[in-house]
Design a protein around this motif. Sequence first.
Motif, short mmCIF file in Angstrom:
data_model
loop_
_atom_site.label_atom_id
_atom_site.label_comp_id
_atom_site.label_asym_id
_atom_site.label_seq_id
_atom_site.Cartn_x
_atom_site.Cartn_y
_atom_site.Cartn_z
N ILE A 320 0.92 -1.00 -0.07
CA ILE A 320 -0.03 -0.12 0.14
C ILE A 320 0.78 1.21 0.05
O ILE A 320 0.71 2.16 -0.75
N SER A 321 1.65 1.10 0.83
CA SER A 321 2.54 2.65 1.22
C SER A 321 3.40 2.95 0.02
O SER A 321 3.33 3.91 -0.55
N THR A 323 3.41 1.60 -2.94
CA THR A 323 2.76 1.95 -4.41
C THR A 323 2.00 3.40 -4.48
O THR A 323 1.80 4.04 -5.50
N GLU A 324 1.20 3.70 -3.26
CA GLU A 324 0.56 4.90 -3.28
C GLU A 324 1.46 5.94 -3.33
O GLU A 324 1.19 7.23 -3.94
N ARG A 328 2.23 9.33 -6.13
CA ARG A 328 2.29 10.78 -5.52
C ARG A 328 3.46 11.23 -6.43
O ARG A 328 3.38 12.37 -6.98
N ARG A 356 0.47 2.94 -11.89
CA ARG A 356 -1.05 2.92 -11.51
C ARG A 356 -1.59 1.73 -11.22
O ARG A 356 -2.31 1.33 -10.16
N ARG A 359 -1.52 -0.57 -7.71
CA ARG A 359 -2.49 -0.46 -6.64
C ARG A 359 -3.56 -1.32 -6.90
O ARG A 359 -4.57 -1.36 -5.96
N SER A 365 -5.43 -1.94 -3.09
CA SER A 365 -5.04 -1.43 -2.03
C SER A 365 -6.04 -1.61 -0.79
O SER A 365 -5.97 -1.65 0.39
#
Length: 395
Positions: A320-321, A323-324, A328, A356, A359, A365
């Motif tokens: 999660i962390s 890839t997000e 950004r 993209r 996620r 996610s």
Amino acid sequence: MEFAYSAQQIELKRRARDLVKKLMAYEDECERDGGLSPGSRVEIRRIVLDSGFPAMNTPVAWGGAGLNWIQQVVVEEEFGRLTNGLWAAVWRPTAAAVTRCTPEQRERYLLPEIRGERFGARAITEPEAGSDPRRIATTAVRTDRGYRISGEKWFVTLGDIADYFLLLAMVPPDNTPTMFLVDRDRPGVELTDTPRYTHNFAYEHPNFTFTDVEVGPDAVLGAVGEGFLLTQETFFEERILVAAHAVGAADRALGHAVDWARTRNQGGDRVIRHQLIQGMLADSAIDIAVNRTFVHQLAWEIDRGGDAKTLNAKVAMAKISATEAAGRVADRAVQIFGGRGYLRSNPVERIYRDVRVDRIWMGTSEIQRIMVANEIDKRGLSGLIHFSGSAEADR
Ligand SMILES: Cc1cc2nc3c(=O)[nH]c(=O)nc-3n(C[C@H](O)[C@H](O)[C@H](O)COP(=O)(O)OP(=O)(O)OC[C@H]3O[C@@H](n4cnc5c(N)ncnc54)[C@H](O)[C@@H]3O)c2cc1C
């Protein structure tokens, strides 16, 4: 605590970067043509073989590179710098195949894959079963000679080059989830569609139908009933690698953005001197540094061994962390380039599209968050947010 690469890790990183440089030469072709020509595929296969990185996750005794997790993360982070899915050119057998194959399956599938003569693809997702594999409708009906498989599989990454599938099916009458090794050339296997996706990937993610495909009893990977377990093992491996990739992709995007911001002059100064741009650069540096540290820490923990369920949830946190964060960072990099950030010839534009999917695939996610929350509920917070040894310190 020690937070520095060893001499061996530095060497590994250097070798990985050399390979990445060679593969980057194919990015433009891939973007322009939506894939690679047969000639380029042959060249790339040779480059990858020479690099010594194929089958990184496989024991040296079988011909693999035999890297531990921290070493794999060091290497995969470098591979994440590649756009257009060129990292997929460095083949690695699926974790479930490495750990669960019988000696006969090893001879038939795994050893040729390690040598780069055969390729496997994961066929789990279906039109009505994505995040929820319990909805899988593909069946493997027992017959006198083994099993008869029927169903439809979507989004099969590397399906265009695969000559076998790790296919998840339900065995009636109790819908027992089971993983099968299915040869691509079996009668009844048909490629039905090769969709176009947001990214231009070096290979394809086609859809297949399986109509009364006959396989022997020896096609079962692991045991009947272990299908979900093997799927989980595979996802565990892929998720930490995706997290490492995401860090590498973000690093490259930010590097390009910084180079540009240093030299581009607008509004009476270099763009890097404008505070709104500085905010984006600082936030991106933080996103990368924090995630790089966590992904490496996690790989180190996996190498040391620990509670498998807690590690699984931590891998979800990393996915999660990282890839997000990569999303950004890539978005800001495009913004810092202005109009040039929107050109497909610009690597940051391709990274923006490429990251993209990280996620979505290998568990969205949302699903990863559910896994983390379930771990908090079942075993508490400590294993997720403290270093090992914290409990002793509290006593
Ligand atoms: C490029 C690409 C390559 C892929 N490669 C492969 C491959 O090689 N092999 C393979 O088997 N699959 C592959 N996939 C499939 C991928 O793993 C799935 O797309 C993914 O698991 C999500 O499933 P889905 O698309 O059916 O979405 P759904 O499961 O239908 O989800 C739709 C939305 O609902 C959310 N959602 C679902 N359930 C819950 C819940 N319980 N709580 C909260 N939110 C929820 C999801 O997070 C998502 O936002 C690939 C996908 C892509 C795009």
